[in-house]
Design a protein around this motif. Structure first.
Motif, short mmCIF file in Angstrom:
data_model
loop_
_atom_site.label_atom_id
_atom_site.label_comp_id
_atom_site.label_asym_id
_atom_site.label_seq_id
_atom_site.Cartn_x
_atom_site.Cartn_y
_atom_site.Cartn_z
N UNK A 186 25.45 22.80 15.14
CA UNK A 186 25.13 21.43 15.51
C UNK A 186 24.57 20.65 14.31
N UNK A 187 23.80 21.32 13.46
CA UNK A 187 23.33 20.68 12.22
C UNK A 187 24.52 20.24 11.36
N UNK A 188 25.51 21.10 11.29
CA UNK A 188 26.72 20.80 10.51
C UNK A 188 27.42 19.56 11.07
N UNK A 189 27.57 19.52 12.40
CA UNK A 189 28.23 18.38 13.05
C UNK A 189 27.42 17.11 12.85
N UNK A 190 26.11 17.22 12.91
CA UNK A 190 25.24 16.06 12.72
C UNK A 190 25.37 15.52 11.30
N UNK A 191 25.37 16.43 10.33
CA UNK A 191 25.49 15.99 8.94
C UNK A 191 26.85 15.36 8.67
N UNK A 192 27.90 15.95 9.22
CA UNK A 192 29.24 15.38 9.07
C UNK A 192 29.28 13.95 9.60
N UNK A 193 28.53 13.70 10.67
CA UNK A 193 28.57 12.40 11.34
C UNK A 193 27.63 11.38 10.73
#
Length: 206
Positions: free
Chosen positions: A116-123
């Motif tokens: 989820x951290x990865x998805x948040x950073x991507x966004x």
């Protein structure tokens, strides 16, 4: 409110009618965002096919967690509410409220938090991402295909969420979403920069 003229349900025909019927069967109503995206029904159906390919490969739980994180990063209240409602079929309301408020402290596995951290950073700051971001996921046991699927799921959410926001689509509140859950899902993005930057420690059992 959008200035775009969407097709009323009573006037829908062809592929647009099929899209509306599918939402009525699965959701019980046709959300405003479906009507807006159906202004190009062929593009909407292509996106739906993409989502099915990603979610079936990644797994529904992981897909929905990635979606919630990406939607939070984008500031998409539409997708937070819609997918919060979907996640009630997988999680209890109390657990979902905790995830919506701050997934770092909601009792998820460290691998799920990293995802989820990865998805948040991507966004929020995709341009700053490096191989280190993918390596963090690999360190938690994600395969290269799973890392790609997490990336695709977050990126696909950016497409639909940003389109809906740009078009000024009305916000629908799904039935069955309590006031407390709505508040958690619609809360502003927490200040997570330090958490994103700091390396996450793995437990001995991982």
């Amino acid at each position: 409110m959008t200035i775009l003229k969407m097709t009323p349900e009573a006037e829908a025909s062809g592929l647009t009618a099929e899209i509306y019927d599918d939402d009525r069967r699965s959701l019980g109503y046709v959300p405003s965002h479906t009507k807006a995206m159906s202004l190009n029904p062929e593009a909407y159906m292509a996106w739906e096919s993409l989502i099915k390919a990603i979610s079936s490969s990644l797994g529904l739980r992981r897909y929905e967690l990635v979606t919630l994180a990406a939607a939070q990063g984008i500031g998409s209240t539409h997708c937070r509410l819609a997918h919060g409602k979907k996640m009630l079929s997988m999680l209890g309301e109390d657990e979902l409220i905790a995830i919506a408020r701050d997934f770092h402290t909601a009792g998820l596995s460290e691998a799920e938090v990293a995802m989820m951290d990865y998805a948040l950073k991507l966004s929020t700051d995709a341009a700053s991402m490096t191989d280190n971001d993918a390596q963090k996921l690999r360190d938690f046991g994600f395969s290269d295909r799973e890392i790609a699927d997490i990336t695709f799921a977050a990126a696909a959410r950016n497409y639909i969420s940003r389109s809906v926001l740009a078009m000024g689509v009305d916000l629908d509140v799904p039935e069955g979403v309590s006031d407390e859950l709505q508040k958690a899902l619609l809360s502003p993005l927490p200040q997570m920069q330090s958490k994103l930057a700091a390396p996450r420690k793995r437990s001995a059992g991982d």
